[in-house]
Design a protein around this motif. Structure first.
Motif, PDB file in Angstrom:
ATOM      1  N   GLU A   2      -0.395   7.066   1.708  1.00  0.00           N
ATOM      2  CA  GLU A   2      -1.744   7.635   1.814  1.00  0.00           C
ATOM      3  C   GLU A   2      -2.761   6.556   2.171  1.00  0.00           C
ATOM      4  O   GLU A   2      -3.644   6.777   3.014  1.00  0.00           O
ATOM      5  CB  GLU A   2      -2.129   8.306   0.501  1.00  0.00           C
ATOM      6  N   GLN A   3      -2.653   5.389   1.557  1.00  0.00           N
ATOM      7  CA  GLN A   3      -3.565   4.289   1.866  1.00  0.00           C
ATOM      8  C   GLN A   3      -3.399   3.822   3.308  1.00  0.00           C
ATOM      9  O   GLN A   3      -4.376   3.520   3.990  1.00  0.00           O
ATOM     10  CB  GLN A   3      -3.317   3.130   0.899  1.00  0.00           C
TER      11      GLN A   3
ATOM     12  N   SER B 276       0.834  -1.202   0.000  1.00  0.00           N
ATOM     13  CA  SER B 276       0.000   0.000   0.000  1.00  0.00           C
ATOM     14  C   SER B 276       0.871   1.255   0.000  1.00  0.00           C
ATOM     15  O   SER B 276       2.060   1.212   0.333  1.00  0.00           O
ATOM     16  CB  SER B 276      -0.915   0.014   1.227  1.00  0.00           C
TER      17      SER B 276
ATOM     18  N   ASP C 280      -5.061   6.392   5.469  1.00  0.00           N
ATOM     19  CA  ASP C 280      -6.517   6.273   5.370  1.00  0.00           C
ATOM     20  C   ASP C 280      -7.029   5.086   6.186  1.00  0.00           C
ATOM     21  O   ASP C 280      -8.089   5.168   6.820  1.00  0.00           O
ATOM     22  CB  ASP C 280      -6.934   6.099   3.899  1.00  0.00           C
ATOM     23  N   SER C 281      -6.273   3.993   6.158  1.00  0.00           N
ATOM     24  CA  SER C 281      -6.667   2.806   6.913  1.00  0.00           C
ATOM     25  C   SER C 281      -6.677   3.083   8.409  1.00  0.00           C
ATOM     26  O   SER C 281      -7.605   2.687   9.129  1.00  0.00           O
ATOM     27  CB  SER C 281      -5.714   1.652   6.599  1.00  0.00           C
TER      28      SER C 281
END
Length: 213
Positions: free
Chosen positions: A70-71, A67, A74-75
């Motif tokens: 940013e991912q 990932s 976000d998680s």
């Protein structure tokens, strides 16, 4: 007539955020439905080969799952939002780390012999997710044991001589050999298995159906 509590076996890791989320969802479901449950914790290591010093959490997630930064962010934000509804104050930071949990699982097993497995598991969840502590650190593990009224010298001895290493490995193998590859995995009434944090409504539905049988 008093209804027998539904047995729920929970295979999980101390550093798995969805495990504490799933447990809290399950407890809310039990409260909402009025169904009595008894939970039993079983070991699973997300990162059995983790280096002793651990690894930066964001870097670990990016490397393990491919990932982006940013991912990953976000998680964690999604988890924080879900956690706020379940009274879990996730303490994420840029320096958050993930650790090996083999000693933690051994201490939970040791505590289980004194009827304190659940107390130990939940205390370690808090130590890691809320306080941001290193749950691979033996001094911390002994401190947590002592805070629960357990003998700190016995806790220290159990960790130093690794007397429960084999039994924890056997338990881990038992569940992985039966297809458990992700956590939390919950087994209801020794028959019905779910994977992941299903949500309060889904758990309530399961409990309602089982209690009606």
């Amino acid at each position: 007539m008093t209804q027998t509590p539904i047995r729920i076996d929970i295979v999980s890791d101390v550093v798995c955020p969805w495990c504490i989320v799933g447990y809290r969802q399950l407890m809310k479901a039990a409260e909402a439905t009025g169904v009595d449950v008894e939970t039993y914790w079983h070991p699973f290591e997300l990162n059995p080969d983790m280096v002793p010093e651990g690894e930066n959490l964001r870097d670990h997630i990016m490397r393990k799952y491919g990932s982006s930064a940013e991912q990953s962010e976000d998680s964690r934000k999604r988890l924080s939002d879900i956690g706020s509804e379940l009274d879990i104050a996730f303490a994420w930071s840029e320096t958050s780390r993930i650790y090996n949990t083999f000693d933690a699982h051994q201490l939970i097993h040791w505590a289980s012999e004194q009827g304190k497995a659940q107390s130990m598991k939940l205390a370690l969840f808090d130590a890691y997710f809320v306080e941001g502590q290193d749950v691979s650190d033996r001094d911390l593990l002994i401190e947590v044991a002592q805070s629960l009224g357990l003998d700190d010298e016995e806790a220290k001895a159990a960790l130093e001589d690794q007397r429960f290493a084999d039994v924890v490995r056997e338990k881990e193998h038992f569940w992985t050999s039966r297809g458990v590859s992700g956590v939390p995995t919950m087994i209801f009434d020794a028959k019905h298995a779910t994977s992941g944090a299903q949500g309060v409504a889904a758990f309530a539905n399961i409990l309602t159906q089982l209690s009606a049988r």
